[in-house]
Design an enzyme around this catalytic site. Structure first.
Site, short mmCIF file in Angstrom:
data_model
loop_
_atom_site.label_atom_id
_atom_site.label_comp_id
_atom_site.label_asym_id
_atom_site.label_seq_id
_atom_site.Cartn_x
_atom_site.Cartn_y
_atom_site.Cartn_z
N ASN A 11 117.87 -5.20 33.07
CA ASN A 11 119.14 -5.92 33.14
C ASN A 11 120.26 -4.92 33.41
OD1 ASN A 11 121.37 -7.51 32.80
ND2 ASN A 11 121.08 -7.86 30.60
N TRP A 12 120.73 -4.91 34.64
CA TRP A 12 121.75 -3.92 35.02
C TRP A 12 123.13 -4.32 34.49
CZ3 TRP A 12 120.54 -2.67 40.92
CH2 TRP A 12 119.26 -2.12 41.00
N LYS A 13 123.27 -5.54 34.02
CA LYS A 13 124.57 -6.03 33.51
C LYS A 13 125.67 -5.80 34.57
CE LYS A 13 123.02 -4.88 28.90
NZ LYS A 13 123.37 -4.86 27.51
N GLY A 67 122.24 -2.35 22.97
CA GLY A 67 123.22 -1.33 23.34
C GLY A 67 123.68 -0.47 22.18
N HIS A 77 121.64 -14.95 27.59
CA HIS A 77 121.81 -13.58 27.10
C HIS A 77 122.92 -13.55 26.05
CE1 HIS A 77 122.65 -9.30 26.94
NE2 HIS A 77 121.43 -9.12 27.44
N GLU A 132 125.23 -11.55 25.43
CA GLU A 132 126.59 -11.21 25.91
C GLU A 132 127.26 -12.43 26.52
OE1 GLU A 132 125.39 -7.80 28.18
OE2 GLU A 132 124.95 -6.76 26.30
N GLU A 174 115.92 -10.84 21.42
CA GLU A 174 116.89 -9.75 21.50
C GLU A 174 117.84 -9.81 20.31
OE1 GLU A 174 117.44 -8.01 25.58
OE2 GLU A 174 118.70 -9.76 25.57
N GLY A 206 118.17 -2.88 28.95
CA GLY A 206 119.53 -2.78 29.47
C GLY A 206 119.82 -1.37 29.94
N GLY A 207 120.44 -0.58 29.06
CA GLY A 207 120.89 0.77 29.42
C GLY A 207 119.84 1.62 30.14
N SER A 213 117.83 -1.74 22.83
CA SER A 213 117.71 -0.28 22.72
C SER A 213 116.30 0.24 22.99
CB SER A 213 118.22 0.19 21.36
OG SER A 213 119.61 -0.10 21.24
C1 PEP Z 1 119.96 -6.17 27.19
O1 PEP Z 1 121.00 -6.09 27.82
O2 PEP Z 1 119.32 -7.22 27.25
C2 PEP Z 1 119.51 -5.03 26.39
C3 PEP Z 1 118.42 -5.14 25.70
O3 PEP Z 1 120.31 -3.89 26.43
P1 PEP Z 1 119.93 -2.43 25.83
O4 PEP Z 1 118.53 -2.11 26.29
O5 PEP Z 1 120.94 -1.52 26.43
O6 PEP Z 1 120.01 -2.52 24.35
#
Ligand code: PEP
Length: 259
Positions: free
Chosen positions: A10-12, A175, A97, A99, A169, A236-237, A215
């Site tokens: 997920n590049w957000k 994050g 999601h 966010e 999640e 994500g990251g 994470s």
């Molecule tokens: C996400 O955005 O779904 C996510 C899990 O982010 P991260 O891996 O950065 O915690």
């Protein structure tokens, strides 16, 4: 029942066009080893979907969007429909999601409408659920996740669940650098399967893929993916770094999971 692992990147709201192209090109060239045993999907910002579609066209990677409109078309300035996404070669979409639920304010009802629209339009979906820290500390994590699931799936027929992956999640892990432990992830996934068994049946519950997000990094992916009932991850990251993302994808090659 055996389940094929799934990894979503997920590049957000990150990357620019040049970075998106470089990232997609590198991943398309290098993700060959495990392509037969893991589904890998890139969830790309809307403006870069068309370019990334070209970069990954003859690779083992699939193209995903991070959101869609709950409506088919019409006077909805700024919205993007399922048909627009499929026109660009998108086959997967994220729905619910955290966010979008918590920063943009999407309700459970809107998440349910988006899920129904995506499935009606032939898209496959990663449906995200998860509790926040306050809910977890109050002992309400399972209840929150069950409510999100029941609400999202209220109008969804059993046969459409073939195209759904559930992402657990926990919001406190997204994050933050604090991933759930393998034990916590396994427990949450077990609860989600129990919830699906009660809503549909045990065959469906044991066949559906449930992935963990929050994470994930190369250093914890293998342990988390080895937990019972964890079928991969939403990243994500770490999905913005070629080496880290590929190493998480490789960690998911531990085989199809059961349990
Ligand atoms: C996400 O955005 O779904 C996510 C899990 O982010 P991260 O891996 O950065 O915690």
């Amino acid at each position: 029942m055996a389940r094929r692992h799934f990894i979503g990147g997920n590049w957000k709201m990150n990357t620019d066009l040049a970075t998106a192209r470089t990232l997609a090109t590198a991943l398309a060239a290098q993700w060959t080893e495990g392509s037969s045993s893991v589904d890998v999907v890139l969830f790309v910002p809307f403006p870069y979907l068309e370019s990334v579609a070209r970069m990954i066209a003859s690779s083992a990677l699939a193209l995903g969007a991070q959101d869609l409109s709950s409506e088919a078309n019409g006077a909805l300035t700024g919205e993007v429909s399922a048909e627009m996404l499929t026109d660009l070669g998108v086959t997967w979409v994220l729905v619910g999601h955290s966010e979008r639920r918590h920063r943009i304010g999407e309700s459970d009802a809107l998440v349910a409408e988006k899920l129904a629209m995506a499935l009606e339009s032939g898209l496959s979906v990663v449906l995200c659920v998860g509790e926040n820290l306050e809910q977890r500390e109050a002992g309400h994590a399972h209840e929150v996740v069950a409510r999100q699931l029941h609400s999202a799936l209220a109008q969804i027929a059993r046969e459409d669940l073939d195209r759904v992956v559930i992402a657990y999640e926990p919001i406190w892990a997204i994050g933050t650098g604090i991933a759930a432990t393998a034990v916590d992830a396994a427990e949450a996934h077990r609860e989600i399967r129990a919830c699906l068994a009660s809503r549909y049946d045990s065959e469906l519950a044991s066949g559906i893929r449930i992935v963990y997000g929050g994470s994930l990094v190369p250093g914890n992916a293998k342990t988390i993916f080895a937990s019972l009932g964890v079928d991969g991850g939403l990243v994500g990251g770490a999905s913005l770094k070629v080496h880290d993302f590929l190493s998480i994808c490789s960690a998911a090659m531990i085989g199809v999971s059961a349990g």
